[in-house]
Design a protein around this motif. Structure first.
Motif, PDB file in Angstrom:
ATOM      1  N   VAL A  27      10.485  -0.328  -2.966  1.00 35.51           N
ATOM      2  CA  VAL A  27      10.359   0.714  -2.284  1.00 35.51           C
ATOM      3  C   VAL A  27       8.705   0.918  -2.640  1.00 35.51           C
ATOM      4  N   PRO A  28       8.137   0.895  -1.526  1.00 37.56           N
ATOM      5  CA  PRO A  28       6.527   1.200  -1.703  1.00 37.56           C
ATOM      6  C   PRO A  28       6.206   2.590  -2.486  1.00 37.56           C
ATOM      7  N   SER A  29       5.291   2.415  -3.211  1.00 37.80           N
ATOM      8  CA  SER A  29       4.769   3.582  -3.953  1.00 37.80           C
ATOM      9  C   SER A  29       4.534   4.755  -3.239  1.00 37.80           C
ATOM     10  N   ARG A  30       3.964   4.946  -2.109  1.00 42.84           N
ATOM     11  CA  ARG A  30       3.719   5.996  -1.269  1.00 42.84           C
ATOM     12  C   ARG A  30       5.243   6.674  -1.030  1.00 42.84           C
ATOM     13  N   ILE A 137       3.190  13.348   5.425  1.00 42.08           N
ATOM     14  CA  ILE A 137       2.043  12.729   5.757  1.00 42.08           C
ATOM     15  C   ILE A 137       2.070  11.461   5.252  1.00 42.08           C
ATOM     16  N   LEU A 138       2.599  11.343   3.812  1.00 44.02           N
ATOM     17  CA  LEU A 138       2.701   9.962   3.244  1.00 44.02           C
ATOM     18  C   LEU A 138       4.031   9.091   4.122  1.00 44.02           C
ATOM     19  N   VAL A 139       4.757   9.699   4.486  1.00 45.18           N
ATOM     20  CA  VAL A 139       6.027   8.740   5.148  1.00 45.18           C
ATOM     21  C   VAL A 139       5.606   8.483   6.550  1.00 45.18           C
ATOM     22  N   PHE A 140       4.519   9.069   6.926  1.00 45.98           N
ATOM     23  CA  PHE A 140       3.994   8.495   8.450  1.00 45.98           C
ATOM     24  C   PHE A 140       2.891   7.865   8.630  1.00 45.98           C
ATOM     25  N   ILE A 141       2.241   7.628   7.490  1.00 48.36           N
ATOM     26  CA  ILE A 141       1.144   6.654   7.749  1.00 48.36           C
ATOM     27  C   ILE A 141       1.549   5.368   7.628  1.00 48.36           C
ATOM     28  N   GLU A 146       5.586   0.881   8.039  1.00 44.97           N
ATOM     29  CA  GLU A 146       5.915  -0.582   8.095  1.00 44.97           C
ATOM     30  C   GLU A 146       7.425  -0.726   7.477  1.00 44.97           C
ATOM     31  N   TYR A 147       7.314   0.281   6.203  1.00 48.80           N
ATOM     32  CA  TYR A 147       8.692  -0.102   5.463  1.00 48.80           C
ATOM     33  C   TYR A 147       9.930   0.440   6.072  1.00 48.80           C
ATOM     34  N   PHE A 148       9.802   1.518   7.041  1.00 45.34           N
ATOM     35  CA  PHE A 148      10.749   2.073   7.808  1.00 45.34           C
ATOM     36  C   PHE A 148      11.132   0.958   9.011  1.00 45.34           C
TER      37      PHE A 148
END
Length: 156
Positions: A27-30, A137-141, A146-148
């Motif tokens: 899981v990415p840190s963001r 904001i963090l989950v939409f940058i 890319e993670y999603f």
């Protein structure tokens, strides 16, 4: 273009996740930061609920018993709805952390709706809204997007 992501956005390893205070491997840190911001926002929602219940008692002072019963019923319904809301919010954050794009969208909508409560609960509503906006904001940058996308590709 390189397949390697910048270090700040690289997925946590199990050792890195343990040092960072949590997070599943990959899981990415963001996303982890956004997850904990959503959890903090849910905790603040609990504080708002407690403040609402604590101040509801002053609303019934000096009113008729039938009005007092109606206020009591409204407070009970608010507590039940508030607990269900907080539980759903945490559940959506868990699914978001697992890569569910639908949960990310639901959290966006819930965060947008929480902006109506910015001026409530002695400033706690504003803090809760700010945490939700930052997490959203963090989950939409792009690195998080890319993670999603990769999660959706893995399921297909």
């Amino acid at each position: 273009m390189s397949d390697r992501m910048p270090q700040a956005d690289a997925p946590n390893t199990s050792a890195g996740a343990a040092r960072a205070g949590g997070g599943a491997a990959g899981v990415p840190s963001r996303i982890n930061i956004a997850f904990w911001l959503y959890i903090a926002s849910a905790a603040l929602s609990l504080v708002v609920l407690i403040l609402a219940v604590a101040t509801a008692g002053t609303a019934t002072a000096g009113v008729a018993s039938s009005a007092s019963a109606a206020v009591g019923l409204a407070v009970t319904a608010s507590v039940i709805f508030g607990i269900l809301y907080i539980a759903a919010y945490v559940l959506f954050a868990v699914f978001m952390r697992r890569g569910a794009n639908w949960a990310r969208i639901v959290l966006l909508i819930v965060t947008a709706l929480s902006l109506f409560g910015v001026f409530g609960a002695y400033g706690v509503g504003a803090v809760r809204a700010v945490l939700g906006v930052i997490a959203t904001i963090l989950v939409f940058i792009p690195p998080a997007s890319e993670y999603f996308r990769s999660g959706r590709a893995a399921r297909l």
